[in-house]
Motif scaffolding. Structure first.
Motif, PDB file in Angstrom:
ATOM      1  N   ALA A   1      16.513 -75.428 -19.756  1.00  0.00           N
ATOM      2  CA  ALA A   1      15.275 -74.724 -20.095  1.00  0.00           C
ATOM      3  C   ALA A   1      15.603 -73.629 -21.093  1.00  0.00           C
ATOM      4  CB  ALA A   1      14.623 -74.130 -18.847  1.00  0.00           C
ATOM      5  N   ASN A   2      14.641 -73.313 -21.922  1.00  0.00           N
ATOM      6  CA  ASN A   2      14.827 -72.188 -22.832  1.00  0.00           C
ATOM      7  C   ASN A   2      13.520 -71.421 -22.990  1.00  0.00           C
ATOM      8  OD1 ASN A   2      14.042 -74.503 -24.864  1.00  0.00           O
ATOM      9  ND2 ASN A   2      13.723 -72.580 -25.980  1.00  0.00           N
ATOM     10  N   ALA A   3      13.656 -70.148 -23.245  1.00  0.00           N
ATOM     11  CA  ALA A   3      12.516 -69.269 -23.482  1.00  0.00           C
ATOM     12  C   ALA A   3      12.827 -68.423 -24.709  1.00  0.00           C
ATOM     13  CB  ALA A   3      12.254 -68.374 -22.279  1.00  0.00           C
ATOM     14  N   ASP A   4      11.855 -68.323 -25.614  1.00  0.00           N
ATOM     15  CA  ASP A   4      12.014 -67.525 -26.835  1.00  0.00           C
ATOM     16  C   ASP A   4      10.792 -66.633 -26.983  1.00  0.00           C
ATOM     17  OD1 ASP A   4      14.423 -69.051 -28.204  1.00  0.00           O
ATOM     18  OD2 ASP A   4      13.013 -70.569 -27.519  1.00  0.00           O
ATOM     19  N   ARG A   5      11.013 -65.449 -27.567  1.00  0.00           N
ATOM     20  CA  ARG A   5       9.897 -64.521 -27.759  1.00  0.00           C
ATOM     21  C   ARG A   5      10.025 -63.848 -29.108  1.00  0.00           C
ATOM     22  NH1 ARG A   5       9.058 -59.539 -23.718  1.00  0.00           N
ATOM     23  NH2 ARG A   5      10.908 -58.811 -24.855  1.00  0.00           N
ATOM     24  N   GLN A   6       8.904 -63.695 -29.753  1.00  0.00           N
ATOM     25  CA  GLN A   6       8.826 -63.048 -31.059  1.00  0.00           C
ATOM     26  C   GLN A   6       7.759 -61.959 -30.990  1.00  0.00           C
ATOM     27  OE1 GLN A   6       7.479 -65.819 -33.996  1.00  0.00           O
ATOM     28  NE2 GLN A   6       7.388 -64.345 -35.664  1.00  0.00           N
ATOM     29  N   ARG A   7       8.151 -60.728 -31.309  1.00  0.00           N
ATOM     30  CA  ARG A   7       7.198 -59.611 -31.374  1.00  0.00           C
ATOM     31  C   ARG A   7       7.087 -59.182 -32.829  1.00  0.00           C
ATOM     32  NH1 ARG A   7       5.820 -57.055 -26.609  1.00  0.00           N
ATOM     33  NH2 ARG A   7       6.989 -57.701 -24.750  1.00  0.00           N
ATOM     34  N   GLN A   8       5.906 -59.202 -33.335  1.00  0.00           N
ATOM     35  CA  GLN A   8       5.672 -59.002 -34.754  1.00  0.00           C
ATOM     36  C   GLN A   8       4.691 -57.837 -34.965  1.00  0.00           C
ATOM     37  OE1 GLN A   8       2.986 -61.699 -37.303  1.00  0.00           O
ATOM     38  NE2 GLN A   8       5.005 -62.606 -37.582  1.00  0.00           N
ATOM     39  N   HIS A   9       5.125 -56.860 -35.758  1.00  0.00           N
ATOM     40  CA  HIS A   9       4.224 -55.781 -36.156  1.00  0.00           C
ATOM     41  C   HIS A   9       3.889 -56.010 -37.632  1.00  0.00           C
ATOM     42  CE1 HIS A   9       3.313 -51.171 -36.430  1.00  0.00           C
ATOM     43  NE2 HIS A   9       2.225 -51.928 -36.485  1.00  0.00           N
ATOM     44  N   ARG A  10       2.677 -56.446 -37.887  1.00  0.00           N
ATOM     45  CA  ARG A  10       2.253 -56.790 -39.249  1.00  0.00           C
ATOM     46  C   ARG A  10       1.280 -55.731 -39.760  1.00  0.00           C
ATOM     47  NH1 ARG A  10       1.726 -61.434 -42.543  1.00  0.00           N
ATOM     48  NH2 ARG A  10       2.716 -62.705 -40.923  1.00  0.00           N
ATOM     49  N   ARG A  11       1.670 -55.124 -40.880  1.00  0.00           N
ATOM     50  CA  ARG A  11       0.795 -54.160 -41.541  1.00  0.00           C
ATOM     51  C   ARG A  11       0.548 -54.606 -42.972  1.00  0.00           C
ATOM     52  NH1 ARG A  11       4.736 -49.551 -39.474  1.00  0.00           N
ATOM     53  NH2 ARG A  11       6.045 -51.375 -39.846  1.00  0.00           N
ATOM     54  N   GLY A  12      -0.627 -54.313 -43.461  1.00  0.00           N
ATOM     55  CA  GLY A  12      -0.980 -54.612 -44.844  1.00  0.00           C
ATOM     56  C   GLY A  12      -1.476 -53.359 -45.538  1.00  0.00           C
ATOM     57  N   TYR A  13      -1.074 -53.200 -46.793  1.00  0.00           N
ATOM     58  CA  TYR A  13      -1.467 -52.020 -47.568  1.00  0.00           C
ATOM     59  C   TYR A  13      -2.010 -52.469 -48.924  1.00  0.00           C
ATOM     60  CZ  TYR A  13       1.517 -49.521 -44.226  1.00  0.00           C
ATOM     61  OH  TYR A  13       2.089 -49.017 -43.079  1.00  0.00           O
TER      62      TYR A  13
END
Length: 719
Positions: free
Chosen positions: A367-379
């Motif tokens: 079994a495998n578990a993966d996690r991605q946390r993304q902070h997306r900002r636009g200017y």
């Protein structure tokens, strides 16, 4: 299949079977003439998740490229090593602000940046995020030992977006200590320095590699710098186990982006940058650091435990050429992307090698578990009248995607000449988005969506002779939309496109593998992949693409790879691919600026853009003593640039040549090399930007260029 189209799969099967029979008969005669037996290499087939089974016995198309430092290339991009792999398109863009374009059998061809639809790994650590978006920019060739490419149904055992699998493996520490240093210089003031060192003792060992690349760029406004570091440390454990720590660092600050060109601009001056590239100073900075820990421990009785944990951070800042006027829309996210990605995961598997009914069996479950946390900002990409600078905030969201997968696989040689490989994987992928930018005309866009899929695969191998294999395999695969594809709704409304469905594929493959004692190798395969809910671009507005599910698509074709020793000093390597990739259902799209109501119809049978119907390569090499000379030819057919098929990049054939001289001294081995790319100075398109909203589809490839290099390989204890 309709008349006037490609030959039927049955005809291809007959041709392959006839070719294999003829080669087997020839090989039998050759064996009579030569008493030398063929030795089967028992290498780990890591891409197919097998350990005690040779790649030759796997019912799949699997290519392994050895990276031994003998190539006359700069060692900057993974595309340098992948040119001779059938079914794979690796297109260098002459734009280091964007990643190498990779596609396998038509999967991933639509990606305009990064790598999409394929699974990527570096030393067993995923380089593809849980949402299916990946990159190869941090793949370090300086200390690499080999690259594996897996094509066909068994790719699905790697989970989401498994149209194919590409893995790079760095070398382990060895005793005695050894290493290398290499320098090369080429056109446009391109310079590469790299070095590595590997050592090991009774328990501990390690390998370090570093490289630095600088270029002014072949096109205007395309200068770049890349620095990469890779470390691989190991400790041997009691009972034959090993624990490894892998770390790498990648830094590419302010790589200039010349953008694509229209067909007219290419004819005018293929080296120019688009005017808005200079106007907005389009550029991209990328930085990535990650660590991974791998454990392999035999437990006795044929049992073994493998575990892997990894974590990393990737930071992106990109300045786009989105017009100021387009950013007046309250839903616009501006023209500057500021993206921070924190990611990590775990993989735990148990392996058992034994027997069933008196026949060899290898079984794996995990079994495998993966996690991605993304902070997306636009200017905004302007302040007042000044363009190409960071302005006011226009987007601020925190995204999270995670997967939890379970898988099992078994290989069983159930008869002397028959073996079976079967597996199944269940994947749950969850997307969450929390909007931190809520303003007048731009409501809260928070939301969530979950996807789940079970992907079974099975393959059968028959060995009519010790050096001949026939196989058939079939399986299911799936591909979720990435966060980039979820980012904008096709109707132009606020919020993320959580109505998108994952694309699901049914894959089948027939193939044959043959070799003889003289080193001849031949592999051929027929394949078909039928996809439902295919994802495609719905509209391009204000520098942003939105997507929709467009029905079914089919990718089918044939591959051939051959290695032919032509005497003591000569060898010939061949690879060829025929690919027919088409949409099977008609669907509407938007083509005009600001369009939200699709009215242009893409008819059924339209080729999928970004794919070439024909692709082939040949490398003839002569190695007399300390010299080596080689001549390469690469041919690619026409490539469509958009879903409607309105334009195509012309096909081309390009030739390259290289020469090298080696000196063995008491202080190591020295090798000087020279390479001439595009020997006949052919003007051609190197890659296309699929469905580019401004019609700037084309990224021209460079003309003739010369590379000079010097490499020193050393080993401790040499006199």
């Amino acid at each position: 299949m309709r008349a006037g189209r490609a030959p039927s799969p049955l005809r291809h099967c007959t041709l392959l079977a006839g070719l294999a029979v003829a080669l087997s008969a020839h090989q039998a005669g050759a064996q009579d003439a030569s008493p030398d037996p063929v030795t089967l290499d028992r290498v780990q087939v890591t891409s197919a998740r097998l350990q005690a089974v040779a790649a030759f016995d796997v019912p799949a198309s699997l290519s392994t490229i050895t990276l031994d430092g003998s190539a006359a290339t700069p060692g900057v991009s993974v595309s340098e090593a992948l040119g001779g792999v059938p079914g794979l398109a690796a297109r260098e863009r002459q734009n280091f602000a964007q990643d190498t374009q990779l596609s396998i059998r038509g999967f991933g061809a639509r990606s305009t940046f990064g790598v999409r639809g394929l699974r990527l790994y570096a030393d067993g650590i995923p380089a593809t995020m849980p949402d299916g978006q990946g990159q190869v920019s941090h793949f370090s060739l300086a200390g690499a030992e080999r690259i594996e490419v897996l094509r066909g149904p068994f790719s699905a055992l790697h989970g989401n977006s498994s149209g194919g699998v590409v893995q790079i493996w760095s070398a382990d520490g060895v005793d005695p200590t050894q290493g290398h240093a290499q320098a090369s210089a080429g056109r446009d003031d391109s310079r590469v320095l790299s070095a590595s060192v590997r050592g090991a003792g009774d328990v501990f060992g390690g390998a370090l590699a570093a490289s630095r690349f600088d270029t002014d760029g072949w096109r205007d406004h395309s200068a770049a710098r890349r620095t990469s570091l890779n470390a691989k440390l190991h400790a041997d454990l009691p009972g034959g186990g090993r624990v490894q720590l892998v770390g790498n660092h990648f830094d590419a600050p302010d790589a200039q982006d010349p953008l694509g060109l229209t067909a007219e601009q290419v004819r005018d001056d293929p080296r120019q940058a688009t005017a808005v590239a200079r106007q907005y100073d389009t550029r991209k900075s990328a930085r990535q650091d990650q660590l991974g820990l791998r454990l392999e421990q035999p437990l006795g009785g044929g049992h073994a435990l493998e575990a892997m944990a990894y974590a990393g951070r990737r930071e992106i800042e990109q300045f786009l050429s989105v017009p100021v006027g387009a950013q007046s829309n309250p839903l616009s996210s501006g023209g500057v992307i500021d993206l921070d990605n924190d990611y990590g995961g775990l993989d735990l598997r148990w392996r058992w090698a034994g027997s069933l009914a008196g026949r060899t069996l290898e079984f794996t479950a995990g079994a495998n578990a993966d996690r991605q946390r993304q902070h997306r900002r636009g200017y905004e990409n302007f302040v007042g009248d000044t363009l190409g600078v960071r302005g006011a905030l226009r987007r601020d969201e925190r995204n999270r995607v995670q997967n939890l997968d379970q898988y099992a696989q078994a290989w069983w040689q159930f008869a002397p000449r028959w073996s079976l490989l079967a597996g199944v994987r269940h994947s749950d992928v969850r997307f969450r988005s929390r909007d931190g930018y809520v303003a007048t005309g731009n409501p809260d866009d928070s939301g969530r969506v979950d996807y789940g899929e079970t992907t079974p695969v099975v393959g059968l191998t028959f060995a009519p002779h010790d050096d001949w294999r026939l196989y058939a395999s079939a399986g299911r695969g799936f591909e979720t939309p990435t966060f980039n594809e979820l980012g904008y709704r096709a109707d132009g409304g606020a919020g993320l496109a959580f109505d998108l469905l994952p694309a699901t594929s049914t894959n089948v493959e027939l193939g044959t593998k043959w070799r003889n004692a003289r080193g001849v190798r031949l592999e051929a395969a027929l394949f078909r992949a039928d996809t439902d809910d295919e994802l495609a671009v719905a509209r391009n507005v204000g520098g942003r693409s939105s997507y929709r599910n467009v029905g079914s698509a089919r990718r089918e074709g044939a591959e051939l790879a051959a290695l032919l020793p032509l005497g003591t000093d000569w060898s010939l390597a061949l690879a060829a691919t025929w690919l027919d990739a088409r949409f099977r259902d008609a669907f509407p799209i938007c083509t005009g600026a600001g369009c939200t109501d699709p009215t242009v119809q893409v008819p059924a049978g339209t080729p999928i853009p970004g794919t070439a119907r024909r692709q082939a390569s040949a490398r003839l090499q002569w190695q007399p003593g300390d010299w080596r000379f080689a001549f390469e030819a690469v041919g690619v057919g026409r490539i469509g640039v958009d879903d409607t098929g309105s334009e195509q990049a012309p096909g081309h054939v390009v030739a390259h040549a290289d020469a090298a001289r080696t000196w063995n001294t008491g202080h190591g081995r020295w090798r000087a090399f020279v390479r001439v790319d595009n020997v006949f100075d052919r003007a051609h398109i190197g890659s296309v930007i699929v469905n580019e909203g401004n019609g700037r589809y084309y990224e021209p490839a460079p003309g003739r260029g010369v590379l000079l290099g010097l490499r020193w390989d050393w080993q401790a204890g040499m006199d």
